[in-house]
Enzyme design. Structure first.
Site, mmCIF file in Angstrom:
data_model
loop_
_atom_site.group_PDB
_atom_site.id
_atom_site.type_symbol
_atom_site.label_atom_id
_atom_site.label_comp_id
_atom_site.label_asym_id
_atom_site.label_seq_id
_atom_site.Cartn_x
_atom_site.Cartn_y
_atom_site.Cartn_z
ATOM 1 N N GLU A 23 -24.338 -10.641 -1.897
ATOM 2 C CA GLU A 23 -24.523 -11.294 -2.827
ATOM 3 C C GLU A 23 -25.030 -12.754 -2.444
ATOM 4 O O GLU A 23 -24.511 -13.442 -2.037
ATOM 5 C CB GLU A 23 -22.795 -12.038 -3.570
ATOM 6 C CG GLU A 23 -22.123 -11.179 -4.015
ATOM 7 C CD GLU A 23 -20.368 -12.244 -5.126
ATOM 8 O OE1 GLU A 23 -20.908 -12.868 -4.982
ATOM 9 O OE2 GLU A 23 -19.994 -11.356 -4.758
ATOM 10 N N GLU A 49 -13.527 -10.785 -1.569
ATOM 11 C CA GLU A 49 -13.619 -12.181 -1.125
ATOM 12 C C GLU A 49 -12.019 -12.134 -0.498
ATOM 13 O O GLU A 49 -11.970 -13.322 -0.918
ATOM 14 C CB GLU A 49 -14.542 -12.920 -1.353
ATOM 15 C CG GLU A 49 -15.994 -13.030 -1.575
ATOM 16 C CD GLU A 49 -16.193 -14.033 -2.490
ATOM 17 O OE1 GLU A 49 -15.567 -14.846 -2.868
ATOM 18 O OE2 GLU A 49 -18.063 -14.399 -1.992
#
Length: 599
Positions: free
Chosen positions: A128, A57
């Site tokens: 995720e 991220e």
């Protein structure tokens, strides 16, 4: 790699810093990859690892670094690919992931939010799928329903998704001091498998049935031609059709409140609110995300041992250091994380000063960018305060009494975990940033922000490791005395116990304690903070997992350090299990009734 050849002193300081960062990054990544290769773990070697991830991220912070951020993404991708793992590399939530690295989605609703792969030769991956969310002290757990999980997983597959990884599928425990800022010791206890590895129903069973349905359709999903079209204002169909006649359909109703009747392939289907029906042959429904067939289960907690006798406890009172007791000195307030080097949650700030002005009703006023503060004047406790996960800092104001002449102030700053994300973490400030004494006389003020301070990293009990059997004798323990717990600060407690029988998971119930840390046989089972209540007036966590692997059959050593308050006589050792489900047939499609007209 030779650092002196890769990073030399002929470049400017910022470039040299970047070079060192890349050096250590590449060294670390190479070490991990080589470890995996040495064990033959990559799929290209016949092992189970099918994907490798570089960075995580990073796009969330990339803009803060400008062109350096963009350049770093390109460098990290190239460096990773050149390690030749034989499996694809991914970058999570990185829309500009360079070829051949695959950009992927993290979140709860990637079927709706993911913009898709940034190249037509990359698959659509959900790395995720958050089954819940991490919980922080002072807040309630995030409860994500089985229906919502199934809906968004099915939607992602319907929209050409080819991979879903659940985060977390199995909950866990942040043992020791490993949890990040304000995060509780239990982690993703609401996952399909909870913190103890027990089934959390109906989430586990409903997802099992969903993926069985998807697997049943896998050939057509992989080989069929995808298409989609509207079935109504809030209804859609996604289909996959093979040349040989195979057909799979996902019928979607996005209406949150109402059933929807739709026409599909000359049949009428009633779609439940906010649901997806899966048709492996474009005719018969085998699964609907809003129809949960798995029965809920219930967690059963049984107290197996009560620590309710004063005779089984001993205690040690942590000393409050004054300025003269400290060896580290500075003429300013030091930043906590750089001072403690993560050796402890605790940093003592101490000073002494001559009180020689008129100061009616003095008030100690402190500002902190850490998480908790405790204040002592002349070794007497005067108060504490704390922040929360949503704020960057907090203030503490306490009325105090000053002696004529010399006075000692001892302030304890406490971190409850380190920052977990963000740009320029190395520049974050924690600890006290302002210390003053205010007087009723407005013109009179003590400002200690720039003053001679003495520092002590950690507690004495930590330094001596008195939570270990071999170090117990380094301090003098006394018999436990039940007193006014609200005024008892920084007490170490110890006791011994035998392992409960059976094989059910074990937890300490610390609902009677305040805030601190717990060790079993020298191993920390994590921080506890029972006194920090949620808006509903309840602790965020009271049960603290004790793995049976930490235990012996008998004479297990239990040690706690309690910051303030807490009554160890009400601690219990509990076992955890869940109720058994009523018998259900295995989820196999030939056993299921096939609804013809309604889902």
């Amino acid at each position: 790699m030779n650092r002196s050849r890769k990073c030399n002193n002929d470049v400017s300081a910022p470039l040299l810093q970047d070079c060192f960062i890349q050096f250590y990054m590449q060294n670390f990544t190479t070490k991990i990859v080589n470890l995996m290769k040495s064990e033959g773990l990559y799929a290209s070697q016949g092992g189970p690892i099918i994907l490798s991830q570089i960075e995580n991220e990073y796009q969330n912070v990339e803009a803060a670094f400008g062109e350096k951020g963009r350049s770093y993404v390109r460098w990290a991708a190239k460096m990773a690919v050149e390690l030749q793992t034989g499996v694809p590399w991914v970058m999570c939530k990185q829309t500009d992931a360079p070829d051949p690295v695959i950009n992927t989605c993290n979140g709860m609703r990637c079927g709706e939010t993911f913009g898709g792969p940034n190249s037509p030769n990359k698959p659509s991956l959900w790395t995720e799928d958050w089954t819940s969310f991490y919980q922080v002290y002072g807040e309630e757990p995030y409860l994500r329903s089985a229906e919502d999980l199934a809906f968004h997983a099915a939607l992602f597959i319907a929209r050409n998704g080819s991979y879903i990884n659940y985060y977390m599928y199995h909950g866990g425990t942040n043992f020791g001091r490993t949890s990040s800022a304000y995060v509780i010791t239990g982690y993703y206890d609401q996952g399909p498998l909870d913190e103890y590895g027990l089934l959390r129903q109906p989430k586990w069973g409903h997802l099992k049935q969903l993926h069985a349905a998807i697997k049943n359709c896998s050939k057509t999903l992989l080989e069929g031609v995808p298409s989609n079209f509207s079935l109504g204002q809030l209804q859609q169909a996604y289909t996959f059709t093979e040349a040989g006649g195979g057909c799979v359909a996902f019928l979607i109703n996005n209406d949150q409140r109402k059933n929807a009747t739709v026409q599909f392939q000359n049949q009428s289907f009633v779609l439940l609110p906010k649901s997806i029906s899966i048709l492996p042959d474009c005719q018969n429904v085998i699964f609907n995300t809003a129809k949960v067939k798995t029965k809920p289960n219930k967690r059963i907690i049984k107290a197996k041992l009560k620590f309710d006798s004063e005779d089984i406890w001993e205690e040690f009172k942590e000393a409050t250091p004054n300025f003269d007791d400290t060896s580290l000195k500075s003429n300013r307030l030091l930043e906590q994380m750089n001072t403690t080097k993560d050796e402890s949650d605790y940093l003592w700030y101490t000073l002494r000063f001559q009180h020689n002005i008129s100061c009616t009703e003095p008030v100690l006023a402190v500002k902190s960018l850490a998480h908790v503060a405790h204040a002592f004047i002349n070794s007497k406790f005067v108060g504490n305060a704390h922040g929360n996960h949503s704020v960057k800092g907090f203030s503490m104001e306490n009325p105090i009494t000053l002696d004529e002449g010399m006075n000692n102030i001892s302030l304890l700053s406490v971190m409850v975990g380190l920052p977990d994300s963000g740009a320029f973490l190395e520049s974050r400030y924690a600890g006290f940033n302002s210390v003053e004494i205010h007087c009723t006389e407005k013109e009179n003020l003590y400002n200690f922000t720039k003053y001679a301070w003495g520092y002590q990293v950690g507690l004495l009990g930590e330094k001596l490791q008195i939570y270990k059997e071999e170090n117990l004798a380094t301090v003098e323990w006394s018999k436990f005395k039940l007193g006014d717990s609200s005024n008892q600060t920084f007490i170490w407690y110890k006791s011994v116990f035998d392992e409960p029988g059976g094989d059910d998971p074990v937890a300490l119930n610390l609902s009677s304690m305040g805030k601190g840390e717990t060790w079993i046989n020298g191993q920390s089972i994590g921080r506890y903070w029972v006194s920090f209540h949620t808006p509903k007036g309840k602790p965020s966590q009271t049960l603290y997992h004790v793995p049976r692997s930490f235990l012996k059959k008998s004479e297990n050593l239990l040690v706690l350090v309690e910051e303030i308050g807490g009554n160890p006589l009400q601690i219990t050792l509990d076992t955890i299990r869940v109720t058994s489900l009523q018998h259900e047939d295995d989820f196999s499609f030939h056993q299921l009734p096939v609804p013809q007209q309604s889902t």
